[in-house]
Design an enzyme around this catalytic site. Structure first.
Site, short mmCIF file in Angstrom:
data_model
loop_
_atom_site.label_atom_id
_atom_site.label_comp_id
_atom_site.label_asym_id
_atom_site.label_seq_id
_atom_site.Cartn_x
_atom_site.Cartn_y
_atom_site.Cartn_z
N CYS A 96 0.82 -1.28 0.19
CA CYS A 96 -0.07 -0.12 0.01
C CYS A 96 0.73 1.24 0.10
O CYS A 96 0.16 2.48 -0.11
CB CYS A 96 -1.07 0.00 0.99
SG CYS A 96 -1.95 -1.44 1.24
N HIS A 229 -3.02 6.97 2.38
CA HIS A 229 -3.45 5.81 1.72
C HIS A 229 -5.01 5.48 2.47
O HIS A 229 -5.15 5.80 3.69
CB HIS A 229 -2.48 4.64 2.31
CG HIS A 229 -3.05 3.32 2.43
ND1 HIS A 229 -3.60 3.05 0.86
CD2 HIS A 229 -3.08 2.01 2.89
CE1 HIS A 229 -4.06 1.54 0.93
NE2 HIS A 229 -3.46 1.15 2.06
N ASN A 259 -10.14 -0.22 0.42
CA ASN A 259 -8.53 -0.18 0.24
C ASN A 259 -8.11 -0.82 -1.06
O ASN A 259 -8.09 -1.78 -1.34
CB ASN A 259 -8.02 -0.91 1.62
CG ASN A 259 -6.65 -0.90 1.76
OD1 ASN A 259 -5.93 -0.45 0.63
ND2 ASN A 259 -6.09 -1.16 2.65
N1 ACO Z 1 -18.02 -8.24 10.40
C1 ACO Z 1 -18.63 -8.28 11.61
N2 ACO Z 1 -17.71 -8.24 12.50
C2 ACO Z 1 -16.34 -8.37 12.43
C3 ACO Z 1 -15.67 -8.19 11.17
C4 ACO Z 1 -16.65 -8.19 9.97
N3 ACO Z 1 -16.04 -8.11 8.83
N4 ACO Z 1 -14.57 -8.36 11.23
C5 ACO Z 1 -14.02 -8.50 12.53
N5 ACO Z 1 -15.23 -8.86 13.10
C6 ACO Z 1 -15.52 -8.97 14.59
C7 ACO Z 1 -14.27 -9.74 15.44
O1 ACO Z 1 -14.50 -10.83 15.16
C8 ACO Z 1 -14.43 -9.09 16.72
O2 ACO Z 1 -15.34 -9.86 17.30
P1 ACO Z 1 -15.28 -10.57 18.72
O3 ACO Z 1 -15.06 -9.23 19.59
O4 ACO Z 1 -16.37 -11.07 19.09
O5 ACO Z 1 -13.97 -11.13 18.90
C9 ACO Z 1 -14.77 -7.68 16.43
O6 ACO Z 1 -15.26 -7.70 15.23
C10 ACO Z 1 -13.77 -6.76 16.73
O7 ACO Z 1 -12.80 -6.95 15.90
P2 ACO Z 1 -11.43 -6.12 15.90
O8 ACO Z 1 -10.46 -6.69 15.15
O9 ACO Z 1 -11.21 -5.85 17.24
O10 ACO Z 1 -11.89 -4.75 15.11
P3 ACO Z 1 -11.28 -3.39 14.99
O11 ACO Z 1 -11.93 -2.40 15.58
O12 ACO Z 1 -9.77 -3.68 15.09
O13 ACO Z 1 -11.36 -3.25 13.51
C11 ACO Z 1 -10.02 -3.53 11.33
C12 ACO Z 1 -10.83 -4.14 12.49
C13 ACO Z 1 -11.00 -2.55 10.66
C14 ACO Z 1 -9.35 -4.55 10.44
C15 ACO Z 1 -9.07 -2.71 11.77
O14 ACO Z 1 -8.16 -3.17 12.86
C16 ACO Z 1 -8.15 -1.93 10.77
O15 ACO Z 1 -8.51 -1.20 10.19
N6 ACO Z 1 -6.89 -2.12 10.86
C17 ACO Z 1 -6.00 -1.60 9.81
C18 ACO Z 1 -6.02 -2.45 8.70
C19 ACO Z 1 -5.30 -1.72 7.45
O16 ACO Z 1 -5.17 -0.53 7.72
N7 ACO Z 1 -4.89 -2.33 6.73
C20 ACO Z 1 -4.55 -2.12 5.43
C21 ACO Z 1 -3.12 -1.84 5.59
S1 ACO Z 1 -2.32 -1.49 4.00
C22 ACO Z 1 -1.79 -2.57 3.01
O17 ACO Z 1 -0.50 -2.89 2.95
C23 ACO Z 1 -2.67 -3.89 2.29
#
Ligand code: ACO
Length: 302
Positions: A96, A229, A259
């Protein structure tokens, strides 16, 4: 509303996705469409916007983690599709952060006289490396491409750039597979520790922004537009807040595209320029962050 994503069996909801990420829509390429097809389309639109012809280009760099083939590079395929031959063409793989990496390489080559007019493209088809049984990743990514034409000038458009990588974090965002002996080895689908990525991203986006500003002798208040990004609206808001920028200076397209990895920054830049928001003379900060772990920034006067 709870939806079964694309009938593939993961339980998720629009509410969860919008609240946690800001993503409302994304686009997947049709079967048979390759990254080079999207890249070529974006390149043609960039050439048209810049008032240049394909034949004016003497360097092509494509930032992609989803190339058409193991080799040759997607950039060589784009060169062929544009009908120009002979100029250097290669891919940059920094996930990314790829577009900011590619822009920095093109800038350096132009400054040293190795090229005079470059096509810098970010193009991805992430839909083909998603694990549709993993709801923590399959809802986040989309396909797309964006491009710019960068050329030598007495007026410095690119004021400062800076790139970083830290291979200690290889495992937090990866596609841990490869082709070997005619077989796919390992797992060819995307894996991500979302929280680890989130924490690292917020810190490095802030530090690299301050560093390029300082290199260019500018301050936060000089930024007219911030284009980070487009991974997650919460990371983007956090970055703007740390720089004390009002949110109306933040360009947001993650809601429309999801993304799109290396394509996200040029797609957002293109959308803001075509909408007439970013104008000639504006100071723009581009920021990339992604797998590797990689990150970087480019400060420019348009
Ligand atoms: N739908 C519903 N529930 C979900 C989903 C979904 N799609 N995905 C996860 N959950 C649930 C989890 O299972 C968890 O449930 P639990 O509490 O019962 O265990 C709950 O939601 C919370 O999960 P978290 O992982 O704590 O959620 P978070 O608030 O951290 O959000 C996310 C997750 C959106 C992935 C976040 O961590 C994020 O954006 N991280 C950065 C990702 C990013 O920027 N990636 C790209 C980098 S660039 C590249 O190089 C590709």
């Amino acid at each position: 509303m709870v939806q079964m994503l694309a009938g593939r069996g993961v339980q998720t909801s629009d509410d969860w996705i919008v609240e946690r990420t800001g993503i409302r829509a994304r686009h997947f390429a049709d079967d048979g469409v390759m990254s080079s097809d999207l890249a070529t389309l974006a390149a043609r639109q960039a050439l048209q916007a810049a008032g240049r012809e394909a034949g004016d280009i003497d360097l092509i760099i494509v930032a992609t983690s989803t190339p058409d083939m193991v080799f040759p590079s997607t950039a060589c395929i784009v060169q062929q599709k544009l009908g120009i031959h002979g100029c250097p063409a290669f891919d940059v793989q920094a996930v990314c952060s790829g577009f900011v990496y590619a822009l920095t390489v093109a800038d350096s080559m132009i400054r040293t006289g190795a090229a005079s007019r470059a096509l810098v493209i970010g193009a991805e088809i992430f839909s083909r490396i998603l694990d549709f049984d993993d709801r923590t990743t399959c809802v986040l990514f989309g396909d797309g491409a964006g491009a710019v034409v960068l050329e030598a000038s007495d007026q410095p458009g690119l004021l400062a750039t800076e790139l970083h990588a830290d291979g200690r974090h290889v495992g937090i965002l990866c596609v841990p597979g490869s082709v070997s002996g005619g077989k796919v080895m390992g797992d060819p689908l995307l894996k991500m520790d979302g929280q680890a990525v989130f924490k690292l991203a917020v810190g490095v986006l802030d530090s690299v922004a301050r560093s390029v500003l300082s290199k260019a002798g500018r301050v936060e208040a000089d930024i007219d537009w911030l284009i980070p990004h487009q991974a997650n609206i919460r990371i983007m808001h956090g970055t703007a807040r740390k720089l004390k920028l009002p949110l109306d200076k933040l360009v947001v397209t993650v809601d429309e595209h999801g993304n799109t990895s290396a394509a996200s920054v040029p797609l957002a830049l293109d959308a803001a320029v075509r909408a007439g928001r970013i104008r000639k003379g504006d100071t723009v900060l581009l920021e990339g962050v992604g797998g590797g772990f990689t990150w970087g920034a480019a400060l420019l006067d348009l």
